[in-house]
Design an enzyme around this catalytic site. Structure first.
Site, PDB file in Angstrom:
ATOM      1  CB  SER A  95      -0.960  -0.026   1.188  1.00 34.25           C
ATOM      2  OG  SER A  95      -2.153   0.640   0.864  1.00 34.25           O
ATOM      3  CE  LYS A 147     -16.023  21.851   9.928  1.00 34.90           C
ATOM      4  NZ  LYS A 147     -14.751  22.048   9.210  1.00 34.90           N
TER       5      LYS A 147
END
Length: 247
Positions: A95, A147
């Site tokens: 990764s 948010k």
């Protein structure tokens, strides 16, 4: 948090001195920050006595931005400092760690090394049911629909799910492009195998994800020869920070 995740040989030395020297930087454990790896790479890059750098990799990956910063520093050393930078993958280089490795001139890995895991993951725990059980209530005051996306006290809305997926997809595209550029492969060819799988070093070699099946000592020997060092090179590792009780 968004993640890209799933010493032997030579004479040891430290910064300073002269001779046929190769710098060794350890990329070890989960990549949570670009430091100290970036600063260690920079020091070796600025040291004219260091003929090449070996990135000794044993990491499952880590943060997207942290991995990218190390990747860019490797590319900078190669392009601006004309330093040869080689990755030697030990147990795992997956990764984010593979993201970084793909920036190197050459990648070595043991036959049984774990390599690949080209993909991005965002993950957290939803403890909303636990709050209900405990008769606690999550209160959020915010200034926009998105948010508090990822608030662990509730499920994602369909709009938030699509929003998070778009972020992950964008980072995924960056990862694929970085590997394709670093390995000299076509974007679509990398994308075709970028399904999060890992492979052994032996498998990765046939897929052109690494250059050579070999251990750290082979990486040292061949890197030394490629930069004109005859005989056994001196391996230089960064000085470790000295900490006191006050620290």
């Amino acid at each position: 948090l968004v993640y890209l995740t799933l010493h032997a040989g030579g004479t040891e030395a430290r910064f300073g001195g002269f001779g046929d020297r190769i710098g060794v930087v350890d990329l070890d454990g989960v990549i949570l920050s670009p430091q100290p790896v970036v600063s260690e790479l920079k020091k070796f890059g600025d040291d004219s006595s260091i003929k090449a750098i070996i990135l000794h990799v044993n990491s499952p990956g880590g943060g997207v931005a942290a991995s990218e910063e190390i990747y860019r520093e490797v590319k900078r050393l190669r392009s601006e400092k004309k330093k040869k930078v080689v990755a030697s993958i030990e147990t795992v280089g997956a990764s984010g760690a593979f993201y970084v490795s793909s920036a190197c001139d050459k990648i070595y890995a043991d036959q049984g090394s774990i390599v690949g895991s080209i993909g991005v993951i965002a993950q957290w725990v939803n403890y909303g049911d636990l709050l209900k059980w405990a008769k606690l209530k999550d209160v959020v005051i915010k200034t926009g629909e998105f948010k508090d996306t990822g608030n662990p006290a509730r499920d994602l809305t369909p709009a938030e799910q699509a929003y998070m997926q778009s972020l992950i997809d964008n980072m995924f595209g960056q990862f694929i492009k970085a590997v394709a550029d670093g390995r000299g492969l076509k974007y679509d060819d990398v994308k075709a195998i970028a399904n999060g799988k890992v492979w052994t070093g032996e498998q990765a070699s046939s897929m052109k994800l690494i250059d050579s099946v070999g251990d750290f000592q082979q990486a040292v020997d061949e890197t030394a020869k490629s930069v004109g060092i005859s005989g056994e090179p001196t391996l230089v590792r960064p000085e470790k920070d000295r900490r006191t009780l006050m620290d």
